[in-house]
Design an enzyme around this catalytic site. Structure first.
Site, PDB file in Angstrom:
ATOM      1  CB  SER A 178       0.511   4.262  19.680  1.00 11.15           C
ATOM      2  OG  SER A 178      -0.692   3.511  19.653  1.00 11.15           O
ATOM      3  N   GLY A 179       0.301   4.956  16.050  1.00 12.75           N
ATOM      4  CA  GLY A 179       0.588   4.346  14.763  1.00 12.75           C
ATOM      5  C   GLY A 179       2.005   4.693  14.363  1.00 12.75           C
ATOM      6  CD  GLN A 187      -3.591  -7.672   4.698  1.00 14.53           C
ATOM      7  OE1 GLN A 187      -3.588  -7.817   3.489  1.00 14.53           O
ATOM      8  NE2 GLN A 187      -4.589  -8.073   5.453  1.00 14.53           N
ATOM      9  N   GLY A 206       2.859  -2.884   2.548  1.00 14.59           N
ATOM     10  CA  GLY A 206       4.228  -2.465   2.733  1.00 14.59           C
ATOM     11  C   GLY A 206       4.403  -0.969   2.684  1.00 14.59           C
ATOM     12  CD  GLU A 257       1.303  -2.721  -2.421  1.00  8.50           C
ATOM     13  OE1 GLU A 257       0.762  -1.623  -2.241  1.00  8.50           O
ATOM     14  OE2 GLU A 257       1.656  -3.458  -1.472  1.00  8.50           O
ATOM     15  CG  HIS A 280      -8.193  -2.036   0.127  1.00 11.78           C
ATOM     16  ND1 HIS A 280      -8.366  -3.230  -0.541  1.00 11.78           N
ATOM     17  CD2 HIS A 280      -6.848  -1.852   0.218  1.00 11.78           C
ATOM     18  CE1 HIS A 280      -7.179  -3.737  -0.834  1.00 11.78           C
ATOM     19  NE2 HIS A 280      -6.246  -2.927  -0.385  1.00 11.78           N
ATOM     20  CG  HIS A 292      -7.962   1.106   3.069  1.00 12.51           C
ATOM     21  ND1 HIS A 292      -7.686   0.167   4.034  1.00 12.51           N
ATOM     22  CD2 HIS A 292      -6.773   1.366   2.441  1.00 12.51           C
ATOM     23  CE1 HIS A 292      -6.398  -0.143   4.002  1.00 12.51           C
ATOM     24  NE2 HIS A 292      -5.822   0.580   3.056  1.00 12.51           N
ATOM     25  CD  GLU A 309      -6.144   7.090   7.655  1.00 13.90           C
ATOM     26  OE1 GLU A 309      -7.224   6.907   7.067  1.00 13.90           O
ATOM     27  OE2 GLU A 309      -5.552   6.193   8.294  1.00 13.90           O
ATOM     28  CB  SER A 356      -0.867   5.153   4.100  1.00  9.86           C
ATOM     29  OG  SER A 356      -0.657   3.750   4.118  1.00  9.86           O
ATOM     30  CG  LEU A 357       2.467   1.917   6.543  1.00 15.87           C
ATOM     31  CD1 LEU A 357       3.083   0.522   6.564  1.00 15.87           C
ATOM     32  CD2 LEU A 357       1.889   2.252   7.903  1.00 15.87           C
TER      33      LEU A 357
END
Length: 456
Positions: free
Chosen positions: A20-21, A55, A57, A125, A246, A367, A391, A407-408
């Site tokens: 459920s990500g 966190q 984005g 970033e 990370h 990470h 992932e 990643s998202l």
């Protein structure tokens, strides 16, 4: 009087989504929207995922990008960070289709932060050549995205369009079909009972494996379940040696670690360095310029490795360095940190550090897993009936080192594509709003018509 008989159409396909990500939630919603039966299994609560803790984005080149930014530049940055190990076709798909799925998130209630002109606020970033990071709630992007998707999933559940089974520990995948080599369901533990559910395909969206390491930014559920499930039915896996650390996980003082509610790891987002924070050692030396020309904005693997090397040089390999965010407050004005990073400002205060005036002790922590279950560009694994996204999958898009905030995005783009493949291939058309044609170095998306490309 005779009554004409109406032939019933074929029964809808059933997709079992495990996890459920962002990949699992988004895929479940898209499949249900398209008329599939969807069963969503999650090991804990719906919010128990790496997505919720993210966190920084989501990276994307939008219709109106930052000045000078292009899809081609996003592709180049991703390939460079991947250290020559990326599947270039997967990267092209990721970057060209990014804005399509950002629009898809908007349909499900996700709202990103806006600047003073009402346009998307884009952050910078590490290893990105231009600002292209969408964020929500300042530094609570994952929580904001997850909350919106969870609300929509619960609405779908109430309408009978998705069946959600929480606290379901999947223990094995069921095989069937003519030769017994197709995944046709999942077996799971729920309330102490052994249960099973059957479907046309199973989509693994189980996330990563950070709990394999002593120091990690991942929540307790990140235990490599999906990869183990796939491996046991013979699915090909790849790049398992590539695990990203990370560079800036807060090292909590002993008193803070013992305090109730402060046991969770506190990742200090890459976006903080993107706003100008620097790294100092215990002597007050800014050391990153000695290791890479991009200093604190070098790729994550470089920054993490440089911190480790520098600590070893100082004779303190298990020690920590400091993140200096006070320079941001000095440059951007009093109150900027609290406005831009409200969650981190609160969490660091809870840990006893006022980062507007004090240095934050940080060290690298496990990470993100670049490797996983090998898939093609439509989420298909080497085992019929088994799909993977997010992932847990290895699309080849991340290479040997993931670019920040990709990643998202990967969970979105390849989660959607997995559903497209499940529903019958790309000929059915995309499930999110269609892309408008683009010319020049704003590459046109031709992925909807391209074939699947296996990742090696």
């Amino acid at each position: 009087m005779t009554t004409a008989s109406v032939a019933e159409g074929p029964a809808p396909k059933r997709l079992i989504v495990v996890g459920s990500g962002i990949a699992g939630l988004y895929s479940a919603l898209l499949a249900a929207e398209a008329g599939a039966e969807v069963v969503l299994l999650t090991k804990g609560a719906l919010a128990d995922s790496n997505t919720y803790y993210a966190q920084g984005g989501i990276s994307a080149v939008l219709d109106e990008p930052a000045p000078g930014d292009t899809v081609a530049a996003h592709i180049a940055d991703t390939l460079k960070a991947g250290a020559g190990h990326c599947n270039e076709e997967a990267v092209r798909v990721l970057c060209t289709e990014a804005r399509l799925d950002i629009a898809g998130l908007g349909r499900f209630g996700v709202q990103f932060d806006l600047d003073d002109d009402g346009d998307p606020a884009l952050g910078l970033e590490a290893a990105h050549s231009a600002p292209r990071i969408l964020h929500a709630g300042g530094d609570a992007t994952g929580a904001g995205v997850a909350a919106a998707l969870i609300r929509t999933v619960l609405d779908f559940q109430a309408a009978g369009r998705i069946q959600v089974i929480g606290h379901a520990q999947v223990t094995s995948l069921s095989l069937g079909g003519p030769q017994g080599g197709r995944v046709v369901g999942a077996n799971f533990l729920h309330d102490g009972r052994h249960l099973g559910v059957h479907g046309d395909s199973v989509l693994l969206a189980t996330g990563g494996a950070g709990q394999l390491f002593a120091q990690t930014t991942n929540p307790a559920v990140a235990t490599a379940d999906g990869l183990a499930l796939a491996w046991r039915v013979g699915a090909a896996v790849a790049d398992l040696e590539f695990f990203q650390f990370h560079p800036t996980c807060m090292v909590l003082p002993a008193a803070a670690r013992e305090a109730e509610g402060n046991n969770d790891p506190l990742l200090i987002s890459e976006a903080v360095r993107g706003e100008g924070a620097i790294l100092l050692d215990t002597t007050g030396l800014r050391f990153m310029p000695d290791y890479h020309p991009d200093a604190e904005l070098a790729p994550r693997d470089v920054v993490s490795r440089s911190i480790a090397l520098h600590l070893a040089k100082l004779g303190d390999p298990n020690g920590h360095v400091f993140l200096d965010a006070t320079v941001i407050e000095e440059q951007r004005g009093q109150g900027f940190l609290a406005k831009r990073f409200p969650t981190l400002s609160k969490r660091t205060r809870q840990a006893g550090v006022d980062w507007t005036r004090q240095l934050v002790p940080v060290a690298p922590a496990a990470h993100y897993w670049m490797g996983g279950v090998v898939t093609d560009l439509y989420g298909r694994t080497s085992v019929p009936g088994l799909l993977a996204a997010g992932e847990v999958a290895c699309t080849g898009v991340q290479g040997a080192n993931r670019l920040a905030s990709n990643s998202l995005l990967e969970g979105l783009v390849f989660g959607r594509r997995a559903v497209e493949g499940f529903l019958g291939g790309s000929s059915t058309g995309p499930l999110a709003p269609a892309l408008e044609p683009r010319t020049g170095d704003r590459l046109a998306s031709s992925a909807a018509g391209s074939g699947a490309h296996a990742t090696t």
